[in-house]
Design a protein around this motif. Structure first.
Motif, PDB file in Angstrom:
ATOM      1  N   LEU A 119       0.811  -1.213   0.000  1.00  0.00           N
ATOM      2  CA  LEU A 119       0.000   0.000   0.000  1.00  0.00           C
ATOM      3  C   LEU A 119       0.849   1.270   0.000  1.00  0.00           C
ATOM      4  O   LEU A 119       0.373   2.325  -0.431  1.00  0.00           O
ATOM      5  CB  LEU A 119      -0.948   0.008   1.202  1.00  0.00           C
ATOM      6  CG  LEU A 119      -2.115  -0.981   1.130  1.00  0.00           C
ATOM      7  CD1 LEU A 119      -3.009  -0.842   2.356  1.00  0.00           C
ATOM      8  CD2 LEU A 119      -2.931  -0.778  -0.138  1.00  0.00           C
ATOM      9  N   ILE A 122       1.223   1.841  -3.646  1.00  0.00           N
ATOM     10  CA  ILE A 122      -0.078   2.184  -4.226  1.00  0.00           C
ATOM     11  C   ILE A 122      -0.442   3.628  -3.863  1.00  0.00           C
ATOM     12  O   ILE A 122      -0.982   4.369  -4.693  1.00  0.00           O
ATOM     13  CB  ILE A 122      -1.155   1.190  -3.749  1.00  0.00           C
ATOM     14  CG1 ILE A 122      -0.938  -0.173  -4.445  1.00  0.00           C
ATOM     15  CG2 ILE A 122      -2.563   1.711  -4.026  1.00  0.00           C
ATOM     16  CD1 ILE A 122      -1.841  -1.279  -3.952  1.00  0.00           C
ATOM     17  N   MET A 187      -5.359   5.475  -3.969  1.00  0.00           N
ATOM     18  CA  MET A 187      -6.229   4.480  -3.333  1.00  0.00           C
ATOM     19  C   MET A 187      -6.714   3.471  -4.373  1.00  0.00           C
ATOM     20  O   MET A 187      -7.328   3.842  -5.371  1.00  0.00           O
ATOM     21  CB  MET A 187      -7.404   5.246  -2.715  1.00  0.00           C
ATOM     22  CG  MET A 187      -8.338   4.479  -1.839  1.00  0.00           C
ATOM     23  SD  MET A 187      -9.561   5.657  -1.142  1.00  0.00           S
ATOM     24  CE  MET A 187     -11.021   5.212  -2.074  1.00  0.00           C
ATOM     25  N   HIS A 188      -6.443   2.200  -4.153  1.00  0.00           N
ATOM     26  CA  HIS A 188      -6.871   1.126  -5.052  1.00  0.00           C
ATOM     27  C   HIS A 188      -8.392   1.074  -5.138  1.00  0.00           C
ATOM     28  O   HIS A 188      -8.969   0.913  -6.201  1.00  0.00           O
ATOM     29  CB  HIS A 188      -6.314  -0.199  -4.533  1.00  0.00           C
ATOM     30  CG  HIS A 188      -6.678  -1.406  -5.324  1.00  0.00           C
ATOM     31  ND1 HIS A 188      -7.948  -1.945  -5.322  1.00  0.00           N
ATOM     32  CD2 HIS A 188      -5.943  -2.207  -6.140  1.00  0.00           C
ATOM     33  CE1 HIS A 188      -7.974  -3.030  -6.100  1.00  0.00           C
ATOM     34  NE2 HIS A 188      -6.766  -3.204  -6.606  1.00  0.00           N
ATOM     35  N   TYR A 191      -9.313  -3.135  -2.416  1.00  0.00           N
ATOM     36  CA  TYR A 191      -8.118  -3.867  -2.018  1.00  0.00           C
ATOM     37  C   TYR A 191      -8.475  -4.899  -0.957  1.00  0.00           C
ATOM     38  O   TYR A 191      -8.653  -4.573   0.209  1.00  0.00           O
ATOM     39  CB  TYR A 191      -7.091  -2.876  -1.469  1.00  0.00           C
ATOM     40  CG  TYR A 191      -5.674  -3.394  -1.387  1.00  0.00           C
ATOM     41  CD1 TYR A 191      -4.902  -3.565  -2.523  1.00  0.00           C
ATOM     42  CD2 TYR A 191      -5.091  -3.687  -0.150  1.00  0.00           C
ATOM     43  CE1 TYR A 191      -3.600  -4.012  -2.461  1.00  0.00           C
ATOM     44  CE2 TYR A 191      -3.784  -4.136  -0.068  1.00  0.00           C
ATOM     45  CZ  TYR A 191      -3.045  -4.291  -1.223  1.00  0.00           C
ATOM     46  OH  TYR A 191      -1.741  -4.742  -1.146  1.00  0.00           O
ATOM     47  N   ASP A 219      -7.774   1.639   1.885  1.00  0.00           N
ATOM     48  CA  ASP A 219      -7.326   0.329   1.405  1.00  0.00           C
ATOM     49  C   ASP A 219      -6.941  -0.593   2.553  1.00  0.00           C
ATOM     50  O   ASP A 219      -7.159  -1.811   2.485  1.00  0.00           O
ATOM     51  CB  ASP A 219      -6.149   0.493   0.439  1.00  0.00           C
ATOM     52  CG  ASP A 219      -6.570   1.018  -0.925  1.00  0.00           C
ATOM     53  OD1 ASP A 219      -7.756   0.902  -1.281  1.00  0.00           O
ATOM     54  OD2 ASP A 219      -5.695   1.547  -1.642  1.00  0.00           O
ATOM     55  N   ALA A 220      -6.363  -0.032   3.604  1.00  0.00           N
ATOM     56  CA  ALA A 220      -5.955  -0.859   4.740  1.00  0.00           C
ATOM     57  C   ALA A 220      -7.158  -1.491   5.432  1.00  0.00           C
ATOM     58  O   ALA A 220      -7.154  -2.684   5.751  1.00  0.00           O
ATOM     59  CB  ALA A 220      -5.146  -0.035   5.737  1.00  0.00           C
ATOM     60  N   HIS A 243       0.175  -0.634   9.785  1.00  0.00           N
ATOM     61  CA  HIS A 243      -0.126   0.362   8.763  1.00  0.00           C
ATOM     62  C   HIS A 243       0.015   1.775   9.319  1.00  0.00           C
ATOM     63  O   HIS A 243       0.515   2.681   8.624  1.00  0.00           O
ATOM     64  CB  HIS A 243      -1.532   0.158   8.202  1.00  0.00           C
ATOM     65  CG  HIS A 243      -1.818   1.022   7.024  1.00  0.00           C
ATOM     66  ND1 HIS A 243      -2.698   2.094   7.088  1.00  0.00           N
ATOM     67  CD2 HIS A 243      -1.314   1.025   5.756  1.00  0.00           C
ATOM     68  CE1 HIS A 243      -2.733   2.689   5.905  1.00  0.00           C
ATOM     69  NE2 HIS A 243      -1.907   2.077   5.086  1.00  0.00           N
TER      70      HIS A 243
END
Length: 336
Positions: A119, A122, A187-188, A191, A219-220, A243
């Motif tokens: 991340l 990302i 930001m994906h 995810y 995302d986390a 994270h």
């Protein structure tokens, strides 16, 4: 595939021309959108073919983001060939092993830790050759939350729209304000363990075409509070702290950010995502004739009930989910 399927015939003709040999694409699956995926074998090599009707889903964002992610060192499918007007892509094959299929209480710390490290890269992808990624702004957040009201509460459960609004307006404002107050990053946006492939021991990322610039925790929490599986709070807490530390070390959040502030961002972002997901799962059933996703609604509601209950300003929303929405979803006439 039926020989009368016009898109399949077009796709097959395109492949035959590209490879200059007759091929036989085998359907792997569709996904939560209108895309379909096929596998073809040529000279003992396998490829993935994506069928994406151009009037429904443009393939340009995927191609642009695949390039940007790859330049950032993120392992993604290689776009070997494409036809934007036809809506087809030929990709390298990342195999069939989704991360979800290998996760257990012994392996989740290792794999999720690796996924969290990804991340950081990302988060750095905020532009493509087409320009800056879209912003996950107030209108975007509110539009996603509204899916819950429209498709799950009103359409599926038959609740009066005004009553739903009375139970959600305050909570949705709290969630929206929290999302917008966070530091922003690449930001994906989807995810989780079904969108991470494991190939030759390496995690590889798929389904990134909807990437935006948005809240740094999105995302986390999408990964750690997965819509499809729930892990013990102690494991999630340990990984969440990883994270948090990563974000500070990589200057994604201010160094002075407390763990309490980060946890609030993380928790409320997760609630927002689960509210959205519950609505999308209902929409997939009614609008897109994909009923299998209905079975994933109860877990999203349990997350909302449990996490919202930890915050005074969301307590009433948690109680409504617990006492009205969950029993209604689980009622025999709403059997899923």
């Amino acid at each position: 595939m039926p020989l009368s399927d016009p898109r399949f015939l077009q796709l097959n003709a395109w492949l035959n021309q590209y490879f200059n040999v007759k091929v036989s694409p085998q359907l792997i699956s569709g996904d939560a959108s209108f895309r379909r995926y096929f596998r073809v074998f040529i000279d003992d090599l396998s490829y993935i073919v994506v069928d994406s009707p151009p009037n429904l889903i443009d393939i340009a964002p995927f191609i642009q983001l695949a390039d940007s992610y790859s330049r950032q060192g993120i392992a993604v499918p290689k776009v070997i060939a494409s036809d934007q007007s036809l809506g087809v892509m030929l990709l390298s094959d990342l195999g069939d092993v989704q991360l979800l299929s290998v996760l257990n209480e012994q392996s989740l710390q290792k794999y999720y830790s690796e996924a969290l490290v990804l991340l950081t890269d990302i988060a750095k992808v905020t532009t493509t050759s087409a320009g800056p990624l879209p912003s996950y702004d107030k209108a975007f957040v509110e539009r996603e939350l509204a899916i819950f009201c429209e498709w799950l509460a009103v359409h599926h459960l038959g609740l009066p729209a005004e009553a739903v609004k009375s139970h959600t307006t305050k909570a949705f404002k709290v969630l929206t304000d929290s999302a917008l107050s966070q530091p922003q990053a690449g930001m994906h946006r989807d995810y989780h363990s079904r969108n991470l492939m494991l190939q030759d021991g390496q995690l590889k990322v798929i389904d990134f075409q909807d990437a935006v610039i948005g809240p740094v925790t999105y995302d986390a929490v999408s990964l750690l509070r997965d819509c499809y599986i729930r892990w013990p709070d102690s494991d999630v807490e340990r990984l969440m702290l990883q994270h948090y530390t990563q974000c500070i070390e990589n200057k994604l959040i201010p160094a002075k950010t407390s763990i309490e502030q980060y946890r609030r961002w993380f928790d409320l972002m997760g609630i927002q995502r689960h509210v959205k997901a519950a609505g999308i799962f209902a929409r997939l059933n009614y609008r897109d004739n994909k009923p299998a996703y209905m079975a994933d609604i109860p877990l999203t509601l349990e997350y909302i009930r449990d996490i919202a209950g930890r915050y005074a300003e969301l307590k009433a929303f948690s109680v409504w989910i617990a006492e009205d929405i969950i029993p209604a979803v689980n009622a025999p006439n709403n059997s899923i």
